[in-house]
Design a protein around this motif. Sequence first.
Motif, PDB file in Angstrom:
ATOM      1  N   THR A 250      31.035  40.620  42.359  1.00  0.00           N
ATOM      2  CA  THR A 250      31.765  40.195  43.551  1.00  0.00           C
ATOM      3  C   THR A 250      31.629  38.693  43.791  1.00  0.00           C
ATOM      4  OG1 THR A 250      31.442  42.366  44.581  1.00  0.00           O
ATOM      5  CG2 THR A 250      32.007  40.531  46.034  1.00  0.00           C
ATOM      6  N   ILE A 251      30.401  38.166  43.642  1.00  0.00           N
ATOM      7  CA  ILE A 251      30.168  36.742  43.917  1.00  0.00           C
ATOM      8  C   ILE A 251      30.858  35.859  42.879  1.00  0.00           C
ATOM      9  CG2 ILE A 251      28.423  34.938  44.086  1.00  0.00           C
ATOM     10  CD1 ILE A 251      26.501  37.102  45.133  1.00  0.00           C
ATOM     11  N   THR A 254      34.665  35.998  43.269  1.00  0.00           N
ATOM     12  CA  THR A 254      35.107  35.236  44.430  1.00  0.00           C
ATOM     13  C   THR A 254      35.100  33.735  44.147  1.00  0.00           C
ATOM     14  OG1 THR A 254      34.274  36.934  45.949  1.00  0.00           O
ATOM     15  CG2 THR A 254      34.634  34.728  46.856  1.00  0.00           C
ATOM     16  N   CYS A 255      34.011  33.249  43.556  1.00  0.00           N
ATOM     17  CA  CYS A 255      33.900  31.813  43.260  1.00  0.00           C
ATOM     18  C   CYS A 255      34.943  31.361  42.248  1.00  0.00           C
ATOM     19  CB  CYS A 255      32.501  31.498  42.728  1.00  0.00           C
ATOM     20  SG  CYS A 255      31.197  31.668  43.971  1.00  0.00           S
ATOM     21  N   SER A 379      36.222  40.498  46.443  1.00  0.00           N
ATOM     22  CA  SER A 379      36.491  39.120  46.030  1.00  0.00           C
ATOM     23  C   SER A 379      37.715  38.558  46.730  1.00  0.00           C
ATOM     24  CB  SER A 379      36.686  39.057  44.509  1.00  0.00           C
ATOM     25  OG  SER A 379      37.892  39.694  44.127  1.00  0.00           O
ATOM     26  N   VAL A 416      25.085  31.456  40.128  1.00  0.00           N
ATOM     27  CA  VAL A 416      24.924  32.906  40.197  1.00  0.00           C
ATOM     28  C   VAL A 416      24.965  33.514  38.801  1.00  0.00           C
ATOM     29  CG1 VAL A 416      26.019  35.037  40.997  1.00  0.00           C
ATOM     30  CG2 VAL A 416      25.820  33.074  42.540  1.00  0.00           C
TER      31      VAL A 416
END
Length: 451
Positions: A250-251, A254-255, A379, A416
């Motif tokens: 997810t992180i 999203t980024c 996301s 991340v």
Amino acid sequence: MSHVVDDAPLSSFHKKLALYSSGGPFVDGYILSIIGVAMIQITPHFNLTASEQGLIGAAALVGIFFGAFLGGWLTDKFGRHLLFTVDLIALVACSVAQAFVNDAFWLIILRLLIGFAVGADYPIATSLLAEFTPKKWRGPLLGAFVTMWFVGAAVAYIVGQFLLTFEDGWRWMLASSAVPALIIVLLRIGTPESPRWLVKVGRYDEATKVLKRVYGPNVTLADLPEEAGECVSVGQLLKSGYGKRMAFITIFWTCSIVPLFAVYAFGPAILEALKLGENLAHVGSAAITVMFLVGCLVAVFLVNRMGRRPLIIHSFLWSGLALLAMGLFPDADSWIIMTLFAAYAPLIGGTQIMQWVYPNELFPTEVRGSAVGLASSLSRIGAAVGTYLVPLALTTLGIGPTMIIAGIITLIGMAVSIVMAPETRGMTLGEAAALPGKTPAKASLSQRVAN
């Protein structure tokens, strides 16, 4: 254990399935990009405020948020085959309806519904493709899946520039997405159900028939690779050891997409703010789209050679630095700005293809669709917020700070990935989906069939 299925050669069936599956991202890229061109006429036509522009640009992303999760849950519950064709029919209807809207409100509603249909298609199509594809080709084909997003975007800019020459051409632009969606629906008719999913729900005879049809008359259920022995329900997903994997996906997802979707929704406006002429800004948007496609194709070539983990880390690093440079030097010569934009486009390609490789590899069959859908949905929260804020940021902060923020978000994705990204190159789906310390249960399938 036999490796007939996982080590099978790439057949015409696999190639056709990859092509038909990639129709979803093609339409997604087309829809999210055509709005950027259409807004040139829509804004004065409806006298839109910056807030209304943001809502129209972000509406499809909000729809994807809801559609991806629901589509993932439905495909795990009812199978991949049925929904593989049904979900795009609604997209065709809503696309045509856009041509008849007379205010911003109904345009936002229709964009929301279109995003819902596109979002639902992602977990359905990628789960089906991952579960049929031999391990050697899984990374490249899932990676190639996202390249069609940029093909769709490039086509949208070409179509959009042509239709801008007509009065109310924006109506034809928005309705035109129905054409590729209808073609994809017709091509997908007759696609078989995933044998892995059929086995998970106890439909062994049907699974056997599909295996024989796709892999040959001598292939049986014994040739279907095993997966992790434990069964994880959707409700248990975040509480189990898969919660950390969901957080990582997810992180990083999203980024990766927050800056990219903002660029696509308002590409011409961003390039104009960087002091490129209006015509050059539109041409530049189309050229950069081609560079995005090139970057994804290069990443597809590297995903098995370089490995998943190094590819995603380097992609975040160098693309983030390109965005930071644009933000720090917004008044540079136009050729420098175009060079930096052209550098960002191919360098971000590694993160784009991993959006579909990692989610499909890191979760077991019984929740694969739900996991992909949930990650895609989560996301899109950041992507929708980012897209909504772009016109406001350009107005209040200016282009320099806006691009610096985009660069920082991209570099957070790198950090991340350094901490959490696993390496799944060369693994079977069962091996990649198994939690650390656990291996696929070799005898579990034969025991279930016997029972």
